[in-house]
Enzyme design. Structure first.
Site, PDB file in Angstrom:
ATOM      1  N   TRP A 163       0.979  -1.264   0.097  1.00 48.31           N
ATOM      2  CA  TRP A 163      -0.026  -0.039   0.085  1.00 48.31           C
ATOM      3  C   TRP A 163       0.952   1.213  -0.167  1.00 48.31           C
ATOM      4  O   TRP A 163       1.865   1.377   0.876  1.00 48.31           O
ATOM      5  CB  TRP A 163      -0.658  -0.265   1.164  1.00 48.31           C
ATOM      6  CG  TRP A 163      -1.696   1.129   1.517  1.00 48.31           C
ATOM      7  CD1 TRP A 163      -2.549   1.785   0.544  1.00 48.31           C
ATOM      8  CD2 TRP A 163      -2.203   1.915   2.493  1.00 48.31           C
ATOM      9  NE1 TRP A 163      -3.083   2.791   0.904  1.00 48.31           N
ATOM     10  CE2 TRP A 163      -2.754   3.114   2.161  1.00 48.31           C
ATOM     11  CE3 TRP A 163      -1.677   1.869   3.855  1.00 48.31           C
ATOM     12  CZ2 TRP A 163      -3.577   3.858   3.256  1.00 48.31           C
ATOM     13  CZ3 TRP A 163      -2.057   2.781   4.886  1.00 48.31           C
ATOM     14  CH2 TRP A 163      -2.888   3.798   4.397  1.00 48.31           C
ATOM     15  N   ASP A 215      -1.099  -5.989   8.981  1.00 45.40           N
ATOM     16  CA  ASP A 215      -2.075  -5.061   8.673  1.00 45.40           C
ATOM     17  C   ASP A 215      -3.213  -5.703   8.139  1.00 45.40           C
ATOM     18  O   ASP A 215      -3.362  -6.269   7.153  1.00 45.40           O
ATOM     19  CB  ASP A 215      -1.447  -4.057   7.461  1.00 45.40           C
ATOM     20  CG  ASP A 215      -2.361  -2.873   7.049  1.00 45.40           C
ATOM     21  OD1 ASP A 215      -3.530  -2.867   7.655  1.00 45.40           O
ATOM     22  OD2 ASP A 215      -2.031  -2.071   6.250  1.00 45.40           O
ATOM     23  N   LYS A 259     -13.648  -0.416   6.042  1.00 41.10           N
ATOM     24  CA  LYS A 259     -14.243  -1.454   4.970  1.00 41.10           C
ATOM     25  C   LYS A 259     -15.407  -2.481   5.536  1.00 41.10           C
ATOM     26  O   LYS A 259     -16.359  -1.987   5.103  1.00 41.10           O
ATOM     27  CB  LYS A 259     -13.238  -2.300   4.078  1.00 41.10           C
ATOM     28  CG  LYS A 259     -12.358  -1.322   3.297  1.00 41.10           C
ATOM     29  CD  LYS A 259     -11.245  -0.570   4.044  1.00 41.10           C
ATOM     30  CE  LYS A 259     -10.319   0.324   3.259  1.00 41.10           C
ATOM     31  NZ  LYS A 259      -9.341   0.910   3.894  1.00 41.10           N
TER      32      LYS A 259
END
Length: 398
Positions: A130, A212, A247
């Site tokens: 990311w 993560d 999310k």
């Protein structure tokens, strides 16, 4: 005072959002921005979230600070979601968790903790990872190195190369960043046997894993997506976990996440967590309350909890179904490239294998907005734009 300063380039993904917004083409498609969208192209508020907010509106009686580490009742929610109902780590009180402003805030807290407390801090990240990982760790004074991950030739995982690099180059005390599931940006996940091998490596080399977990529930299931993380957590002496609720609860703008620290003993975990609190205090002082209150309200109400799980399943199933539909549409088109690997990826994102030249043609000729790397947000596909997307990709690929 500021005359010497030069403007810096903005975030390329944010620039894509603006370019898409200003594009007059009625067929334009935004596959860049990293948010879930429904079949109408809208990012909805979950029904469970709306109901929880109604409860909070009625019952909330203060807007006072909630404390450096967030509301105390929030930590068990984070821990149970990550490690499961019957986790021995939780039972043994070897995990402490702080509420943070999103998963990004959790990563920043973890980075500050590593940078300030580990000798010669160095972190290993996947190539690619990311985009925001790099500036976060750099800002905390951590040396960054990359391990092989994505294979552009096969559109798969370079696990043998990954292990060879780590075995040869990591040193005791280094941190290794792993994506729990739905790898961003590639969509290519580690399998459970890979987690087994990496756990052995962490133990052999004396590494600190930082996991993560931004997309729990968007791959194969809320528990299934944490299988690798849980395997490793049960066997290594120490671990940091950064997780996001953006999310799976759809509360992006509420900025709700968690940073958890696991250690060998309760005392060791408690001592380390006290230092985490100092990092938080020096950073943003207190986390925002609303998102965490929503999450807690849902998780403590059986009916809302069940509704939320069903809504997560709906989002997950839609994304996985879109992967299959896109592969089928491309196979039926005149496209000469095999895109079958897309259906094997997980989460919102896919490294499509498209070249920069092809991406720019999609953008300039067809108003289809994909990151320069070829990363596309699968959730941006709808029944109405699927065929246009497949035909456009076939045209630029040849």
């Amino acid at each position: 005072m500021f005359k010497h300063l030069k403007a810096v380039p903005g975030d390329p993904l944010l620039a894509l959002i603006i370019a898409h917004r200003n594009d007059p083409n009625p067929k334009k498609i935004d596959l860049g921005v990293g948010v879930y969208k429904d079949n109408s192209g809208h990012t909805p508020i979950l029904n469970s979230v709306k109901k929880a907010e109604a409860i909070l509106l009625e019952q909330e009686d203060s807007k006072s600070y909630i404390g450096i580490n967030g509301a105390p009742e929030f930590a068990p929610v984070v821990q149970t979601l990550l490690l499961g109902e019957n986790s021995k780590i939780i039972a043994d009180k070897r995990i402490f968790s702080a509420q943070t402003p999103g998963g990004t805030g959790a990563l920043k807290v973890a980075a500050d903790f590593i940078g300030a407390n580990l000798a010669n801090p160095k972190i290993w990240v996947s190539d690619p990872t990311w985009g925001n990982h790099l500036p976060i760790f750099k800002s905390s004074g951590i040396e960054i190195a990359a391990y092989p991950y994505y294979d552009a030739q096969t559109n798969g995982l370079r696990f043998d190369d990954m292990m060879a690099t780590l075995k040869a180059e990591v040193k005791a005390g280094d941190t290794i960043l792993l994506h729990a599931c739905c790898h961003n940006p590639t969509g290519i996940d580690l399998k459970i046997e890979h987690w087994h091998a990496l756990t052995d490596l962490v133990l052999e080399k004396g590494l600190l894993p930082l996991v993560d977990a931004a997309y729990q529930g968007f791959g194969d299931g809320l528990d299934e997506d944490m299988a690798g993380l849980r395997y490793m957590a049960e066997r290594v002496p120490s671990m940091l976990i950064a997780n996001s609720f953006s999310k799976n609860f759809g509360i992006y703008r509420e900025r709700c996440g968690g940073m958890s620290i696991i250690a060998e003993t309760t005392e060791e975990a408690s001592n380390a967590f006290s230092i985490v609190g100092m990092a938080i205090r020096a950073n943003y002082s207190m986390p925002p309350a609303h998102g965490a209150s929503v999450v807690y309200t849902i998780m403590q109400d059986k009916a809302l909890h069940a509704e939320w799980e069903a809504e997560v399943a709906t989002m997950r199933d839609r994304i996985n179904d879109l992967r299959h539909k896109l592969v089928e549409s491309l196979a039926k088109s005149s496209c000469t490239k095999d895109f079958s690997f897309i259906k094997d990826q997980r989460g919102m994102f896919s490294y499509s294998g498209l070249t920069l030249e092809q991406v720019l043609r999609l953008r300039n000729e067809f108003s289809i907005y994909i990151a320069d790397t070829g990363r596309m947000n699968i959730a941006g596909i709808t029944d109405d734009n699927l065929e246009y997307l497949a035909e456009s990709i076939a045209t630029v690929v040849g």
